[in-house]
Design a protein around this motif. Structure first.
Motif, PDB file in Angstrom:
ATOM      1  N   SER A  61       0.837  -1.200   0.000  1.00 21.27           N
ATOM      2  CA  SER A  61       0.000   0.000   0.000  1.00 21.27           C
ATOM      3  C   SER A  61       0.876   1.255   0.000  1.00 21.27           C
ATOM      4  N   TRP A  62       0.757   2.059  -1.072  1.00 24.10           N
ATOM      5  CA  TRP A  62       1.577   3.263  -1.170  1.00 24.10           C
ATOM      6  C   TRP A  62       1.262   4.254  -0.049  1.00 24.10           C
ATOM      7  N   GLY A  63      -0.029   4.412   0.261  1.00 22.94           N
ATOM      8  CA  GLY A  63      -0.395   5.368   1.302  1.00 22.94           C
ATOM      9  C   GLY A  63       0.213   5.028   2.641  1.00 22.94           C
ATOM     10  N   MET A  64       0.064   3.777   3.069  1.00 18.42           N
ATOM     11  CA  MET A  64       0.615   3.355   4.348  1.00 18.42           C
ATOM     12  C   MET A  64       2.133   3.398   4.349  1.00 18.42           C
ATOM     13  N   ASN A  65       2.760   3.000   3.225  1.00 20.40           N
ATOM     14  CA  ASN A  65       4.220   2.997   3.155  1.00 20.40           C
ATOM     15  C   ASN A  65       4.798   4.407   3.178  1.00 20.40           C
ATOM     16  N   LEU A  66       4.127   5.335   2.489  1.00 23.40           N
ATOM     17  CA  LEU A  66       4.599   6.712   2.520  1.00 23.40           C
ATOM     18  C   LEU A  66       4.542   7.294   3.929  1.00 23.40           C
ATOM     19  N   PHE A  67       3.464   7.007   4.647  1.00 25.75           N
ATOM     20  CA  PHE A  67       3.341   7.492   6.019  1.00 25.75           C
ATOM     21  C   PHE A  67       4.385   6.843   6.927  1.00 25.75           C
ATOM     22  N   TYR A  68       4.588   5.538   6.759  1.00 23.98           N
ATOM     23  CA  TYR A  68       5.573   4.816   7.565  1.00 23.98           C
ATOM     24  C   TYR A  68       6.981   5.359   7.308  1.00 23.98           C
ATOM     25  N   GLU A  69       7.310   5.555   6.036  1.00 21.47           N
ATOM     26  CA  GLU A  69       8.641   6.047   5.698  1.00 21.47           C
ATOM     27  C   GLU A  69       8.832   7.489   6.158  1.00 21.47           C
ATOM     28  N   TYR A  70       7.755   8.294   6.123  1.00 24.26           N
ATOM     29  CA  TYR A  70       7.886   9.683   6.557  1.00 24.26           C
ATOM     30  C   TYR A  70       8.224   9.755   8.042  1.00 24.26           C
ATOM     31  N   LEU A  71       7.654   8.870   8.841  1.00 25.65           N
ATOM     32  CA  LEU A  71       7.958   8.868  10.271  1.00 25.65           C
ATOM     33  C   LEU A  71       9.445   8.639  10.518  1.00 25.65           C
ATOM     34  N   LYS A  72      10.100   7.890   9.624  1.00 24.03           N
ATOM     35  CA  LYS A  72      11.540   7.692   9.739  1.00 24.03           C
ATOM     36  C   LYS A  72      12.302   8.849   9.090  1.00 24.03           C
ATOM     37  N   ASP A  73      11.804   9.298   7.938  1.00 24.39           N
ATOM     38  CA  ASP A  73      12.524  10.323   7.191  1.00 24.39           C
ATOM     39  C   ASP A  73      12.533  11.672   7.892  1.00 24.39           C
ATOM     40  N   VAL A  74      11.459  12.003   8.616  1.00 23.77           N
ATOM     41  CA  VAL A  74      11.422  13.300   9.278  1.00 23.77           C
ATOM     42  C   VAL A  74      12.508  13.385  10.347  1.00 23.77           C
ATOM     43  N   ARG A  75      12.827  12.247  10.971  1.00 23.20           N
ATOM     44  CA  ARG A  75      13.928  12.248  11.942  1.00 23.20           C
ATOM     45  C   ARG A  75      15.269  12.420  11.239  1.00 23.20           C
ATOM     46  N   SER A  76      15.448  11.707  10.125  1.00 22.43           N
ATOM     47  CA  SER A  76      16.695  11.850   9.371  1.00 22.43           C
ATOM     48  C   SER A  76      16.851  13.272   8.849  1.00 22.43           C
ATOM     49  N   TYR A  77      15.757  13.841   8.364  1.00 24.92           N
ATOM     50  CA  TYR A  77      15.769  15.215   7.859  1.00 24.92           C
ATOM     51  C   TYR A  77      16.191  16.180   8.973  1.00 24.92           C
ATOM     52  N   THR A  78      15.620  15.995  10.161  1.00 22.52           N
ATOM     53  CA  THR A  78      15.943  16.867  11.295  1.00 22.52           C
ATOM     54  C   THR A  78      17.402  16.748  11.680  1.00 22.52           C
ATOM     55  N   TYR A  79      17.915  15.514  11.769  1.00 22.01           N
ATOM     56  CA  TYR A  79      19.315  15.310  12.125  1.00 22.01           C
ATOM     57  C   TYR A  79      20.247  15.978  11.113  1.00 22.01           C
ATOM     58  N   MET A  80      19.930  15.844   9.823  1.00 19.68           N
ATOM     59  CA  MET A  80      20.796  16.420   8.794  1.00 19.68           C
ATOM     60  C   MET A  80      20.780  17.943   8.843  1.00 19.68           C
ATOM     61  N   VAL A  81      19.596  18.530   9.044  1.00 21.55           N
ATOM     62  CA  VAL A  81      19.510  19.986   9.137  1.00 21.55           C
ATOM     63  C   VAL A  81      20.296  20.499  10.346  1.00 21.55           C
ATOM     64  N   LEU A  82      20.144  19.832  11.489  1.00 23.03           N
ATOM     65  CA  LEU A  82      20.877  20.239  12.685  1.00 23.03           C
ATOM     66  C   LEU A  82      22.381  20.102  12.487  1.00 23.03           C
ATOM     67  N   TRP A  83      22.788  19.034  11.808  1.00 28.07           N
ATOM     68  CA  TRP A  83      24.210  18.811  11.550  1.00 28.07           C
ATOM     69  C   TRP A  83      24.757  19.934  10.663  1.00 28.07           C
ATOM     70  N   MET A  84      24.025  20.280   9.606  1.00 28.70           N
ATOM     71  CA  MET A  84      24.489  21.320   8.698  1.00 28.70           C
ATOM     72  C   MET A  84      24.549  22.683   9.386  1.00 28.70           C
ATOM     73  N   GLU A  85      23.534  23.002  10.193  1.00 29.09           N
ATOM     74  CA  GLU A  85      23.534  24.290  10.883  1.00 29.09           C
ATOM     75  C   GLU A  85      24.668  24.362  11.901  1.00 29.09           C
ATOM     76  N   ALA A  86      24.937  23.252  12.608  1.00 29.43           N
ATOM     77  CA  ALA A  86      26.041  23.232  13.573  1.00 29.43           C
ATOM     78  C   ALA A  86      27.383  23.394  12.860  1.00 29.43           C
ATOM     79  N   TYR A  87      27.524  22.741  11.715  1.00 26.43           N
ATOM     80  CA  TYR A  87      28.766  22.845  10.951  1.00 26.43           C
ATOM     81  C   TYR A  87      28.965  24.276  10.444  1.00 26.43           C
ATOM     82  N   ARG A  88      27.903  24.897   9.939  1.00 25.87           N
ATOM     83  CA  ARG A  88      28.017  26.275   9.459  1.00 25.87           C
ATOM     84  C   ARG A  88      28.354  27.237  10.595  1.00 25.87           C
ATOM     85  N   LEU A  89      27.777  27.004  11.769  1.00 21.90           N
ATOM     86  CA  LEU A  89      28.092  27.843  12.922  1.00 21.90           C
ATOM     87  C   LEU A  89      29.564  27.709  13.293  1.00 21.90           C
TER      88      LEU A  89
END
Length: 308
Positions: free
Chosen positions: A145-173
Motif C-alpha cells: 500500500s503506497w499510502g501506508m508505506n509513505l506514512f511509515y517512511e515519513y515517520l523515519k525520514d522526518v527524523r533523518s531530515y531533522t538530524y541532517m539539518v541540525l548537523w548542517m547548521e552546527a557545521y556552518r556555525l
C-alpha cells in the motif's frame, strides 16, 4: 577595451598591492573543504547502509524469515544512495531557509513542508532502484500500500531530515566561528541612540573566543551570502548578519558603491574596470580579485570615481 582607474597609486606598488596575510589553519582548510564535506556525507551514509544491512540480516536469521541475505543490502543501499543524492538539494534549501530567532516559526513551517517533499522523493527514488535491481535478479519487488508505506517512511525520514539539518547548521556555525563573524559595535547603555544611525567606523569580529576590531575603511568589498554579507579584507572574509540593502544605507556612500545585486566595493581598492560586450563590466581590485558590475550600476560607479 579597459581603462585604468588606479593612476594615483601607480607610483606606489605597496599601496596598490597590500601584502598578503600569512595563511592560517582556516586558509589551509579551504582547498580541502569541499572534499572533506563530500567525504563526510559519503562516509555517513555508507556506514549507515552497512550497519543497517548487518542488523537486518541478523534479524532475518534470528526469526528464520524467508528473505534472501542480499535483500537487506538492496534495501539499505538504495535508501542511502537516494538520500545522498538529495543532500545537495537539502544544502541549498537550508541556505535559503535558515533558522533565525526572529523568523524561526516561518522557518519551522517551511522545513516541515520540505521534510514531506524530501520524504516523497526519497521513497519514490529508492522504490525505483529496488524494482530495477529485483528485475535484474529475476525477482519482483512488492511495494504494498503506497499510502501506508509513505506514512511509515515519513515517520523515519522526518527524523533523518531533522538530524541532517541540525548537523548542517552546527557545521556552518562552527565554520563562521572559525572564520570570524563580524558584528556592529553596540552603543554603551548610558548613551542615547542618535536620531539618525551613525555610520560604523569599525566592526567587531569574534573568532573562536577571541575578539578584535576591523576598520570599516579597510573593507575592500562586500558580498551578499544568504542572510549574511561577507566583509572582505586582506584575503579574508568575515560574515556579518545583515542584508546588502541594510549595510548599503549604513556605509559611507562616498567610499562604498553598489556595483551588483550581490556586491559593493570600496572605491579606494578598485584597480581597473573592464567593459563587457553585454553592457556589464568586470572590476579588478588592487589584490587581483574580479568583481562583477552589472549595467544597472555602471553609471553610478563612473560618477563616484570621477567625484573621488
Amino acid at each position: 577595451m579597459s581603462f585604468d582607474v588606479s593612476a594615483a597609486n601607480a607610483s606606489d606598488p605597496q599601496a596598490a598591492a597590500p601584502a598578503a596575510a600569512a595563511p592560517t589553519a582556516w586558509d589551509r582548510y579551504q582547498p580541502w573543504r569541499r572534499t572533506v564535506e563530500v567525504l563526510a556525507w559519503v562516509t555517513l551514509f555508507a556506514v549507515n547502509a552497512a550497519f543497517g544491512t548487518l542488523t537486518a540480516v541478523i534479524d532475518i536469521h534470528r526469526y528464520q524469515l524467508d528473505i534472501p541475505d542480499w535483500a537487506p543490502a538492496v534495501w539499505e543501499v538504495s535508501s542511502c544512495a537516494v538520500a545522498l543524492a538529495l543532500v545537495p538539494a537539502l544544502v541549498w534549501y537550508t541556505r535559503k531557509i535558515p533558522f533565525r530567532f526572529d523568523s524561526w516559526r516561518r522557518a519551522l513551517a517551511l522545513h516541515l513542508i520540505g521534510s514531506v517533499l524530501w520524504s516523497v522523493l526519497h521513497v519514490v527514488g529508492m522504490v525505483a532502484l529496488r524494482k530495477l535491481v529485483y528485475v535484474g535478479l529475476g525477482e519482483r519487488y512488492d511495494v504494498g500500500s503506497w499510502g501506508m508505506n509513505l506514512f511509515y517512511e515519513y515517520l523515519k525520514d522526518v527524523r533523518s531530515y531533522t538530524y541532517m539539518v541540525l548537523w548542517m547548521e552546527a557545521y556552518r556555525l562552527l565554520m563562521r566561528r572559525w572564520q570570524g563573524e563580524a558584528s556592529l559595535l553596540a552603543s554603551p547603555d548610558d548613551v542615547p541612540e542618535p536620531a539618525v544611525p551613525e555610520r560604523p567606523e569599525r566592526f567587531l569580529v569574534r573568532k573562536l573566543g577571541k575578539e578584535f576590531l576591523i576598520a570599516a575603511s579597510d573593507v575592500e568589498w562586500l558580498q551578499a551570502s544568504s542572510n549574511y554579507v561577507n566583509l572582505h579584507l586582506r584575503g579574508r572574509d568575515y560574515p556579518l548578519r545583515t542584508t546588502m540593502a541594510t549595510i548599503e544605507t549604513q556605509l559611507d556612500p562616498t567610499r562604498f558603491v553598489r556595483v551588483h545585486r550581490s556586491f559593493m566595493v570600496n572605491l579606494d581598492c578598485v584597480g581597473e574596470i573592464e567593459p563587457l560586450e553585454s553592457g556589464d563590466a568586470r572590476i579588478t581590485m588592487h589584490d587581483g580579485s574580479k568583481i562583477p558590475c552589472s549595467r544597472r550600476y555602471r553609471g553610478a560607479l563612473r560618477q563616484e570615481r570621477r567625484a573621488a
